[in-house]
Design an enzyme around this catalytic site. Structure first.
Site, PDB file in Angstrom:
ATOM      1  N   GLU A  47       7.728   2.125  -6.245  1.00 43.47           N
ATOM      2  CA  GLU A  47       7.997   1.668  -4.745  1.00 43.47           C
ATOM      3  C   GLU A  47       7.984   2.951  -3.750  1.00 43.47           C
ATOM      4  OE1 GLU A  47       7.722  -0.164  -2.288  1.00 43.47           O
ATOM      5  OE2 GLU A  47       8.947  -1.908  -2.512  1.00 43.47           O
ATOM      6  N   ASP A  48       7.551   2.844  -2.509  1.00 40.66           N
ATOM      7  CA  ASP A  48       7.725   3.864  -1.482  1.00 40.66           C
ATOM      8  C   ASP A  48       8.870   4.311  -1.307  1.00 40.66           C
ATOM      9  OD1 ASP A  48       7.742   1.613  -0.021  1.00 40.66           O
ATOM     10  OD2 ASP A  48       6.130   2.183   1.273  1.00 40.66           O
ATOM     11  N   ARG A  62      -0.308   6.850   7.275  1.00 46.23           N
ATOM     12  CA  ARG A  62      -0.265   7.001   5.663  1.00 46.23           C
ATOM     13  C   ARG A  62      -0.883   8.012   5.066  1.00 46.23           C
ATOM     14  NH1 ARG A  62       1.463   1.682   3.813  1.00 46.23           N
ATOM     15  NH2 ARG A  62       0.724  -0.157   5.077  1.00 46.23           N
ATOM     16  N   ASP A  87      15.094   0.548   1.374  1.00 45.08           N
ATOM     17  CA  ASP A  87      15.767   0.646   2.978  1.00 45.08           C
ATOM     18  C   ASP A  87      17.159  -0.277   2.753  1.00 45.08           C
ATOM     19  OD1 ASP A  87      16.102   1.063   5.625  1.00 45.08           O
ATOM     20  OD2 ASP A  87      14.660  -0.139   6.279  1.00 45.08           O
ATOM     21  N   LYS A 105      17.088   5.208   1.470  1.00 45.22           N
ATOM     22  CA  LYS A 105      17.713   5.212   2.668  1.00 45.22           C
ATOM     23  C   LYS A 105      19.083   4.127   2.502  1.00 45.22           C
ATOM     24  CE  LYS A 105      14.403   4.518   6.419  1.00 45.22           C
ATOM     25  NZ  LYS A 105      14.089   3.940   7.385  1.00 45.22           N
ATOM     26  N   LYS A 164       0.849  -1.093   0.056  1.00 45.27           N
ATOM     27  CA  LYS A 164      -0.104   0.100   0.224  1.00 45.27           C
ATOM     28  C   LYS A 164       0.865   1.287   0.040  1.00 45.27           C
ATOM     29  CE  LYS A 164      -3.289  -2.130   2.894  1.00 45.27           C
ATOM     30  NZ  LYS A 164      -2.484  -3.178   3.989  1.00 45.27           N
ATOM     31  N   GLY A 165       2.180   1.076   0.469  1.00 42.72           N
ATOM     32  CA  GLY A 165       2.852   2.393   0.507  1.00 42.72           C
ATOM     33  C   GLY A 165       3.193   3.236  -0.551  1.00 42.72           C
ATOM     34  N   ASP A 209       3.804   3.838   6.484  1.00 45.27           N
ATOM     35  CA  ASP A 209       3.036   3.568   7.568  1.00 45.27           C
ATOM     36  C   ASP A 209       4.028   3.250   8.982  1.00 45.27           C
ATOM     37  OD1 ASP A 209       3.842   1.125   6.543  1.00 45.27           O
ATOM     38  OD2 ASP A 209       2.477   0.255   8.042  1.00 45.27           O
ATOM     39  N   PHE A 218      13.192   6.261  11.010  1.00 44.75           N
ATOM     40  CA  PHE A 218      12.014   5.874  10.522  1.00 44.75           C
ATOM     41  C   PHE A 218      11.090   6.852  10.210  1.00 44.75           C
ATOM     42  CE2 PHE A 218       7.995   3.638  10.605  1.00 44.75           C
ATOM     43  CZ  PHE A 218       8.375   2.240   9.812  1.00 44.75           C
TER      44      PHE A 218
HETATM   45  P1  IMP Z   1      13.526  -3.002   2.498  1.00 46.58           P
HETATM   46  O1  IMP Z   1      12.983  -4.509   2.131  1.00 46.58           O
HETATM   47  O2  IMP Z   1      14.286  -3.165   3.674  1.00 46.58           O
HETATM   48  O3  IMP Z   1      14.180  -2.162   1.563  1.00 46.58           O
HETATM   49  O4  IMP Z   1      12.331  -2.371   2.892  1.00 46.58           O
HETATM   50  C1  IMP Z   1      11.283  -1.790   2.037  1.00 46.58           C
HETATM   51  C2  IMP Z   1       9.887  -1.857   3.041  1.00 46.58           C
HETATM   52  O5  IMP Z   1      10.094  -1.671   4.277  1.00 46.58           O
HETATM   53  C3  IMP Z   1       9.279  -0.681   2.299  1.00 46.58           C
HETATM   54  O6  IMP Z   1       8.446  -0.872   1.271  1.00 46.58           O
HETATM   55  C4  IMP Z   1       8.465  -0.103   3.509  1.00 46.58           C
HETATM   56  O7  IMP Z   1       7.115  -0.942   3.552  1.00 46.58           O
HETATM   57  C5  IMP Z   1       9.125  -0.602   4.812  1.00 46.58           C
HETATM   58  N1  IMP Z   1      10.100   0.543   5.349  1.00 46.58           N
HETATM   59  C6  IMP Z   1      11.515   0.610   5.151  1.00 46.58           C
HETATM   60  N2  IMP Z   1      11.592   1.830   5.872  1.00 46.58           N
HETATM   61  C7  IMP Z   1      10.824   2.362   6.332  1.00 46.58           C
HETATM   62  C8  IMP Z   1      10.567   3.873   6.921  1.00 46.58           C
HETATM   63  O8  IMP Z   1      11.283   4.398   7.283  1.00 46.58           O
HETATM   64  N3  IMP Z   1       9.037   4.191   7.120  1.00 46.58           N
HETATM   65  C9  IMP Z   1       8.083   3.112   6.589  1.00 46.58           C
HETATM   66  N4  IMP Z   1       8.383   2.065   6.036  1.00 46.58           N
HETATM   67  C10 IMP Z   1       9.593   1.471   5.722  1.00 46.58           C
HETATM   68 MG    MG Z   2       4.975  -0.928   5.236  1.00 50.23          MG
END
Ligand code: IMP
Ligand code: MG
Length: 186
Positions: free
Chosen positions: A104-105, A171, A108, A136, A48-49, A165, A158
């Protein structure tokens, strides 16, 4: 909603304002319009992000594009990814021979996106690019992950709002803010 509203009290600070978001999203829409001139890309929203970013971005792209939606979930705690990704809702149509842009949102650790790219690359798209609202880089674990389009590079904090979210909440904040750690430490 203005930033004296109740939801804003859980933020340490606003990191990116709605005006800054709108300006960057418009710029990215223009870039994608130029890059895909003569093509009909399929824009894929990762629910949903990315919902807010997606709906704003596609309205800044002047091309005969089509939309599709995918929902994925990565097991883990509310603030960290576990690395195991599951498809909750798959695409409606196949992407064979299509020019695909995944929206994508946030990237990370990069684990979610690299997994997603692997799945989609096996489906025969003509091209596959990724657009993310936030990046990030300090927390990246997947080193060889290439992100084609990115709006904002952010520090290791965060963040919530504009689709992002914490435990499904925040959101609907129009701006992006750093969530006060006392919210997830308590
Ligand atoms: P990754 O797999 O660690 O790159 O994480 C990606 C997912 O983690 C994103 O699509 C978000 O849903 C969640 N996420 C990572 N960092 C944040 C943040 O700072 N705030 C909210 N959601 C996050
Ligand atoms: Mg999330």
């Amino acid at each position: 909603m203005d930033n004296t509203s109740e939801l804003y009290r859980d933020l340490d600070r606003i990191l990116i304002t709605r005006e800054e978001i709108a300006a960057k999203v418009r710029e990215l829409g223009q870039t994608i319009t130029a890059d895909y001139r003569g093509k009909n890309p399929v824009m894929i929203c990762i629910l949903k992000g990315a919902a807010m970013f997606f709906t704003d971005l596609i309205r800044e792209i002047d091309l005969p594009l089509t939309l599709d939606f995918m929902a994925i979930s990565s097991y883990g705690s509310a603030t960290k990814t576990s690395g195991v990704v599951r498809i909750l809702k798959d695409l409606d149509k196949d992407i064979v021979d299509k020019d695909v842009i995944v929206v994508e949102d946030i990237v990370d650790t990069g684990i979610t996106l690299s997994y997603l790219k692997k799945i989609l690359e096996q489906r025969g798209a003509k091209s596959l690019k990724v657009a993310t609202l936030l990046d990030k880089p300090a927390r990246r674990k997947v080193k060889d992950l290439y992100v084609d389009y990115m709006c904002f590079n952010i520090p290791d904090a965060f963040v919530v709002g504009y689709g992002l979210d914490y435990d499904q909440v925040y959101r609907n904040l129009p701006d992006i803010g750093v969530l006060s750690p006392k919210i997830y430490e308590s």
